[in-house]
Each structure stands twice: as C-alpha cells, then as structure tokens.
Design a protein around this motif. Structure first.
Motif, mmCIF file in Angstrom:
data_model
loop_
_atom_site.group_PDB
_atom_site.id
_atom_site.type_symbol
_atom_site.label_atom_id
_atom_site.label_comp_id
_atom_site.label_asym_id
_atom_site.label_seq_id
_atom_site.Cartn_x
_atom_site.Cartn_y
_atom_site.Cartn_z
ATOM 1 N N ASN A 53 -4.596 -7.887 8.435
ATOM 2 C CA ASN A 53 -4.890 -6.772 7.540
ATOM 3 C C ASN A 53 -3.955 -6.783 6.341
ATOM 4 O O ASN A 53 -2.802 -7.172 6.441
ATOM 5 N N ASN A 54 -4.468 -6.345 5.229
ATOM 6 C CA ASN A 54 -3.700 -6.295 3.999
ATOM 7 C C ASN A 54 -3.382 -4.851 3.625
ATOM 8 O O ASN A 54 -3.094 -4.548 2.483
ATOM 9 N N PHE A 55 -3.425 -3.956 4.613
ATOM 10 C CA PHE A 55 -3.252 -2.540 4.309
ATOM 11 C C PHE A 55 -1.854 -2.197 3.822
ATOM 12 O O PHE A 55 -1.686 -1.250 3.062
ATOM 13 N N ILE A 56 -0.844 -2.947 4.209
ATOM 14 C CA ILE A 56 0.513 -2.630 3.754
ATOM 15 C C ILE A 56 0.587 -2.776 2.239
ATOM 16 O O ILE A 56 1.063 -1.886 1.538
ATOM 17 N N LYS A 57 0.071 -3.862 1.725
ATOM 18 C CA LYS A 57 0.076 -4.074 0.279
ATOM 19 C C LYS A 57 -0.803 -3.041 -0.423
ATOM 20 O O LYS A 57 -0.429 -2.466 -1.444
ATOM 21 N N THR A 58 -1.975 -2.781 0.127
ATOM 22 C CA THR A 58 -2.923 -1.856 -0.493
ATOM 23 C C THR A 58 -2.440 -0.416 -0.452
ATOM 24 O O THR A 58 -2.534 0.301 -1.446
ATOM 25 N N CYS A 59 -1.929 0.020 0.676
ATOM 26 C CA CYS A 59 -1.622 1.438 0.876
ATOM 27 C C CYS A 59 -0.208 1.837 0.476
ATOM 28 O O CYS A 59 0.060 3.018 0.288
ATOM 29 N N PHE A 60 0.702 0.890 0.366
ATOM 30 C CA PHE A 60 2.092 1.253 0.107
ATOM 31 C C PHE A 60 2.650 0.752 -1.214
ATOM 32 O O PHE A 60 3.677 1.225 -1.658
ATOM 33 N N SER A 61 2.003 -0.207 -1.859
ATOM 34 C CA SER A 61 2.561 -0.731 -3.104
ATOM 35 C C SER A 61 2.328 0.260 -4.240
ATOM 36 O O SER A 61 1.330 0.967 -4.277
ATOM 37 N N GLY A 62 3.277 0.309 -5.132
ATOM 38 C CA GLY A 62 3.148 1.159 -6.304
ATOM 39 C C GLY A 62 3.468 2.625 -6.073
ATOM 40 O O GLY A 62 3.348 3.433 -6.988
ATOM 41 N N GLN A 63 3.890 2.987 -4.879
ATOM 42 C CA GLN A 63 4.263 4.376 -4.640
ATOM 43 C C GLN A 63 5.620 4.640 -5.270
ATOM 44 O O GLN A 63 6.531 3.818 -5.174
ATOM 45 N N PRO A 64 5.789 5.798 -5.925
ATOM 46 C CA PRO A 64 7.058 6.085 -6.595
ATOM 47 C C PRO A 64 8.208 6.325 -5.629
ATOM 48 O O PRO A 64 9.364 6.158 -5.992
ATOM 49 N N THR A 65 7.913 6.691 -4.401
ATOM 50 C CA THR A 65 8.962 6.924 -3.408
ATOM 51 C C THR A 65 8.685 6.069 -2.177
ATOM 52 O O THR A 65 7.564 5.617 -1.960
ATOM 53 N N THR A 66 9.702 5.885 -1.380
ATOM 54 C CA THR A 66 9.553 5.126 -0.149
ATOM 55 C C THR A 66 8.686 5.925 0.821
ATOM 56 O O THR A 66 8.955 7.099 1.067
#
Length: 123
Positions: A53-66
């Motif tokens: 699954n590529n959900f980590i890249k899709t769902c977490f990249s580009g978020q302003p906070t951790t």
C-alpha cells in the motif's frame, strides 16, 4: 516526513466482529504470542500490509504538522485476504488509509489472525 516507529503484534482470535471495542482488541493483543511461528507470521502480515500500500505517502505527505500516532487493527483470513479493519483514531487520516488500501495478498494463516500495527511519525 518519515515513519519513526512501527510496532506489530499478532494474535490468534476467532471472531474479529465480536471485539467491537479497542479496549477488547488491546486486551486480546496482550495474549502471549511467544511462539516463533507467531512472531514470523506477525512480521510477514505487517510487511504485507505496509508494502502493498502507498497510503503512507498519500495520506501523510505534505501535512504541516506531524500526524498523531495511529493504531491499525486488521484481520487476516485463512484465505490470506484482508478481513475487518479498525483504526484508532478513526478520523480523516484513517478514512484516507481505508480509501487508499489496495488488495493485499497475505501468507495464509491456519486460522484467522488479528494484527495490530502502531505507526508513529517524525518530521
């Protein structure tokens, strides 16, 4: 943003649908899984879930906070397919993960297994 830590715990549990609360799942996760076969399958199931699954890249990249840590409970059926899936917290991130999941081919366990993956992130 990089994945900081993954913890996977796998246990034998006959009916996922009976464990409706995360408290129940957490308690069942504390069952002794000391066998080498259980440890090996635990790692294989977690790797299959994360690698296909590529959900980590899709769902977490580009978020302003951790992102906050997230717990993922998933059922692996005896046919080697993904059964039930629950996440805590079950917010926007969980919905994104569910939306972006692809079919997963797990190694076939002898009986239904419930796995828990804890994802923690760092910048």
């Amino acid at each position: 943003m990089k994945l900081k830590h993954i913890t996977a715990t796998l246990l034998l549990f006959p009916l996922f649908s009976n464990a409706t609360s995360f408290i129940d799942l957490e308690a069942k996760n504390k069952v002794d899984t000391a066998s080498e076969a259980g440890k090996k399958y635990e790692q294989q199931a977690a790797q299959a879930f994360l690698n296909e699954n590529n959900f980590i890249k899709t769902c977490f990249s580009g978020q302003p906070t951790t992102p906050d840590p997230i717990k993922i409970y998933f059922e692996v059926t005896p046919q080697g397919t993904l059964g039930e899936l629950k996440m805590d917290p079950d917010g926007d991130t969980a919905q994104c993960i569910k939306k972006n999941l692809k079919p997963i081919n797990f190694p076939k366990p002898e009986t239904t297994f419930i796995a828990k993956i804890s994802l923690q992130f760092r910048n």
